[in-house]
Design a protein around this motif. Sequence first.
Motif, PDB file in Angstrom:
ATOM      1  N   SER A  46       0.867  -1.060  -0.001  1.00 27.73           N
ATOM      2  CA  SER A  46      -0.043  -0.002   0.076  1.00 27.73           C
ATOM      3  C   SER A  46       0.787   1.233  -0.031  1.00 27.73           C
ATOM      4  N   ALA A  47       0.167   2.356  -0.457  1.00 22.89           N
ATOM      5  CA  ALA A  47       0.970   3.793  -0.403  1.00 22.89           C
ATOM      6  C   ALA A  47       0.280   4.614  -0.368  1.00 22.89           C
ATOM      7  N   ASN A  48       0.655   5.963   0.112  1.00 24.05           N
ATOM      8  CA  ASN A  48       0.168   7.032   0.536  1.00 24.05           C
ATOM      9  C   ASN A  48       0.678   8.092   0.194  1.00 24.05           C
ATOM     10  N   ILE A  49       0.533   8.582  -1.044  1.00 19.69           N
ATOM     11  CA  ILE A  49       1.146   9.810  -1.882  1.00 19.69           C
ATOM     12  C   ILE A  49       0.255  11.166  -1.927  1.00 19.69           C
ATOM     13  N   SER A  50       0.951  12.371  -1.481  1.00 16.72           N
ATOM     14  CA  SER A  50       0.457  13.493  -1.485  1.00 16.72           C
ATOM     15  C   SER A  50       1.050  14.430  -2.733  1.00 16.72           C
ATOM     16  N   PHE A  51       0.050  15.133  -3.212  1.00 15.84           N
ATOM     17  CA  PHE A  51       0.719  16.331  -4.310  1.00 15.84           C
ATOM     18  C   PHE A  51       0.159  17.637  -4.237  1.00 15.84           C
ATOM     19  N   GLU A  52       0.667  18.566  -4.650  1.00 16.38           N
ATOM     20  CA  GLU A  52       0.370  19.807  -4.819  1.00 16.38           C
ATOM     21  C   GLU A  52       0.306  20.136  -6.313  1.00 16.38           C
ATOM     22  N   THR A  53      -0.727  21.034  -6.886  1.00 15.48           N
ATOM     23  CA  THR A  53      -0.615  21.221  -8.002  1.00 15.48           C
ATOM     24  C   THR A  53      -1.617  22.619  -8.526  1.00 15.48           C
ATOM     25  N   GLU A  54      -1.215  23.315  -9.675  1.00 11.57           N
ATOM     26  CA  GLU A  54      -2.034  24.435 -10.050  1.00 11.57           C
ATOM     27  C   GLU A  54      -3.197  24.104 -10.735  1.00 11.57           C
ATOM     28  N   ASP A  55      -3.046  22.753 -11.319  1.00 14.56           N
ATOM     29  CA  ASP A  55      -4.188  22.192 -12.120  1.00 14.56           C
ATOM     30  C   ASP A  55      -4.473  20.999 -11.783  1.00 14.56           C
ATOM     31  N   SER A  56      -5.418  20.590 -10.878  1.00 14.93           N
ATOM     32  CA  SER A  56      -5.704  19.255 -10.347  1.00 14.93           C
ATOM     33  C   SER A  56      -6.416  18.337 -11.471  1.00 14.93           C
ATOM     34  N   ASN A  57      -7.065  19.078 -12.390  1.00 14.89           N
ATOM     35  CA  ASN A  57      -7.899  18.344 -13.423  1.00 14.89           C
ATOM     36  C   ASN A  57      -6.727  17.444 -14.499  1.00 14.89           C
ATOM     37  N   ARG A  58      -5.377  18.260 -14.769  1.00 14.24           N
ATOM     38  CA  ARG A  58      -4.385  17.621 -15.599  1.00 14.24           C
ATOM     39  C   ARG A  58      -3.870  16.593 -14.965  1.00 14.24           C
ATOM     40  N   ALA A  59      -3.781  16.690 -13.564  1.00 16.71           N
ATOM     41  CA  ALA A  59      -3.083  15.606 -12.555  1.00 16.71           C
ATOM     42  C   ALA A  59      -3.857  14.513 -12.596  1.00 16.71           C
ATOM     43  N   ILE A  60      -5.083  14.690 -12.443  1.00 22.50           N
ATOM     44  CA  ILE A  60      -6.289  13.380 -12.428  1.00 22.50           C
ATOM     45  C   ILE A  60      -6.144  12.613 -13.667  1.00 22.50           C
ATOM     46  N   GLN A  61      -6.160  13.571 -14.742  1.00 16.99           N
ATOM     47  CA  GLN A  61      -6.247  12.980 -15.859  1.00 16.99           C
ATOM     48  C   GLN A  61      -5.159  12.072 -16.267  1.00 16.99           C
ATOM     49  N   GLU A  86      -4.899   7.995 -16.837  1.00 17.36           N
ATOM     50  CA  GLU A  86      -4.229   7.228 -17.979  1.00 17.36           C
ATOM     51  C   GLU A  86      -3.104   6.209 -17.631  1.00 17.36           C
ATOM     52  N   ILE A  87      -2.348   6.405 -16.497  1.00 20.91           N
ATOM     53  CA  ILE A  87      -1.548   5.481 -15.821  1.00 20.91           C
ATOM     54  C   ILE A  87      -2.192   4.151 -15.224  1.00 20.91           C
ATOM     55  N   LEU A  88      -3.421   4.469 -14.772  1.00 19.98           N
ATOM     56  CA  LEU A  88      -4.066   3.217 -14.073  1.00 19.98           C
ATOM     57  C   LEU A  88      -4.561   2.476 -15.222  1.00 19.98           C
ATOM     58  N   LYS A  89      -5.286   3.020 -16.288  1.00 16.83           N
ATOM     59  CA  LYS A  89      -5.659   2.231 -17.555  1.00 16.83           C
ATOM     60  C   LYS A  89      -4.825   1.427 -17.948  1.00 16.83           C
ATOM     61  N   SER A  90      -3.561   2.060 -18.120  1.00 13.44           N
ATOM     62  CA  SER A  90      -2.199   1.278 -19.094  1.00 13.44           C
ATOM     63  C   SER A  90      -1.786   0.042 -17.864  1.00 13.44           C
ATOM     64  N   LEU A  91      -2.053   0.084 -16.884  1.00 11.97           N
ATOM     65  CA  LEU A  91      -1.441  -0.970 -15.792  1.00 11.97           C
ATOM     66  C   LEU A  91      -2.717  -1.740 -15.398  1.00 11.97           C
ATOM     67  N   LYS A  92      -3.881  -1.443 -15.941  1.00 11.37           N
ATOM     68  CA  LYS A  92      -5.153  -2.351 -15.669  1.00 11.37           C
ATOM     69  C   LYS A  92      -5.571  -2.416 -14.228  1.00 11.37           C
ATOM     70  N   GLY A  93      -5.134  -1.015 -13.744  1.00 12.61           N
ATOM     71  CA  GLY A  93      -5.804  -0.628 -12.290  1.00 12.61           C
ATOM     72  C   GLY A  93      -7.060   0.066 -12.451  1.00 12.61           C
ATOM     73  N   PHE A 125       3.619   1.782 -10.824  1.00 12.85           N
ATOM     74  CA  PHE A 125       2.496   2.789 -10.769  1.00 12.85           C
ATOM     75  C   PHE A 125       3.086   3.921  -9.901  1.00 12.85           C
ATOM     76  N   VAL A 126       3.847   3.540  -8.811  1.00  9.05           N
ATOM     77  CA  VAL A 126       3.929   4.486  -7.822  1.00  9.05           C
ATOM     78  C   VAL A 126       5.338   5.251  -8.486  1.00  9.05           C
ATOM     79  N   GLY A 127       5.970   4.570  -9.330  1.00 12.93           N
ATOM     80  CA  GLY A 127       7.188   5.397 -10.051  1.00 12.93           C
ATOM     81  C   GLY A 127       6.754   6.426 -11.035  1.00 12.93           C
ATOM     82  N   GLN A 128       5.787   5.938 -11.794  1.00 14.05           N
ATOM     83  CA  GLN A 128       5.156   6.616 -12.647  1.00 14.05           C
ATOM     84  C   GLN A 128       4.332   7.994 -12.466  1.00 14.05           C
ATOM     85  N   LEU A 129       3.722   7.651 -11.165  1.00  9.59           N
ATOM     86  CA  LEU A 129       2.970   9.022 -10.393  1.00  9.59           C
ATOM     87  C   LEU A 129       4.188  10.231 -10.235  1.00  9.59           C
TER      88      LEU A 129
END
Length: 272
Positions: free
Chosen positions: A59-74, A78-85, A115-119
């Motif tokens: 398990s992992a718990n990761i925190s981010f800060e961004t000016e555009d959360s929509n781009r980050a979530i998108q 994409e990463i989730l889909k590529s890894l079948k998550g 997944f953690v690495g690509q994040l």
Amino acid sequence: MKSVFAILILFLFYACNGPSSNSQSEDKIMESEVSLAAPAIPNGNGTQTIDSTLKVIKSANISFETEDSNRAIQKINEILKSLKGYTEQEDSNASDNQLFTSIKCRVPSSQFESFVGQLEGIPAKMTGKNIQRLDVTKEYIETETTINAQKELLNRYLQLLGKANKMSDMLEIENKLSELKTAIEISQNRFNSLKKQIRYSEVQINIISPSTQITKVSFGKEITSAFSNGIDIFKNLILGIITLWPLWLLAITIVILYKKYLRQRIKTREKK
């Protein structure tokens, strides 16, 4: 003569201590078969094979800060889909100056590290990361062994139920069966939960972004909304007045009658 006497003594000793009659043996067997005492719990060393390979919950718990959360979530999707998550849960809460987004993801355990690495490459600044690996091999084996033992014990109680003749014995065995089925269900649910957590790793992602992303209503729209609300209030007022027409009719009737009463009273005084 001594040898004959010795043989006779040995024969008598064997007759006294030898095996009992066949009827006695059968009685003991029948007693053992219909006894309502709980059958011995199997030790799990039967024909069932137990998976003893290493079992780890990641398990992992990761925190981010961004000016555009929509781009980050998108990008995360994409990463989730590529890894079948997949995304198990997503929540967003806004304050006066910040937008908080929480995403619970699950990815195949074999893709957890990837997944953690690509994040780290999403358009956001990583502000915190906590990774855990919990060895649950012992609990996994014990739970699986318990389920197998409980199922074998269930079969033995079913055999006893088939041999019981008294109604009281049947009811007692059925109560034991009910308790055992409940225990098996609890153990199976725990085992299924363990298998899911082992197969799919959980990654909790927290994103903080400025609340300026939240669409703000312009002053012109606020004025339009205020006029619209005023019209709604006026409509509701008119409808409320119309709804109370019986009371208005009663009030008008009372006023008319009262005025008529006053006129008649004045005329009576003038005549006097």
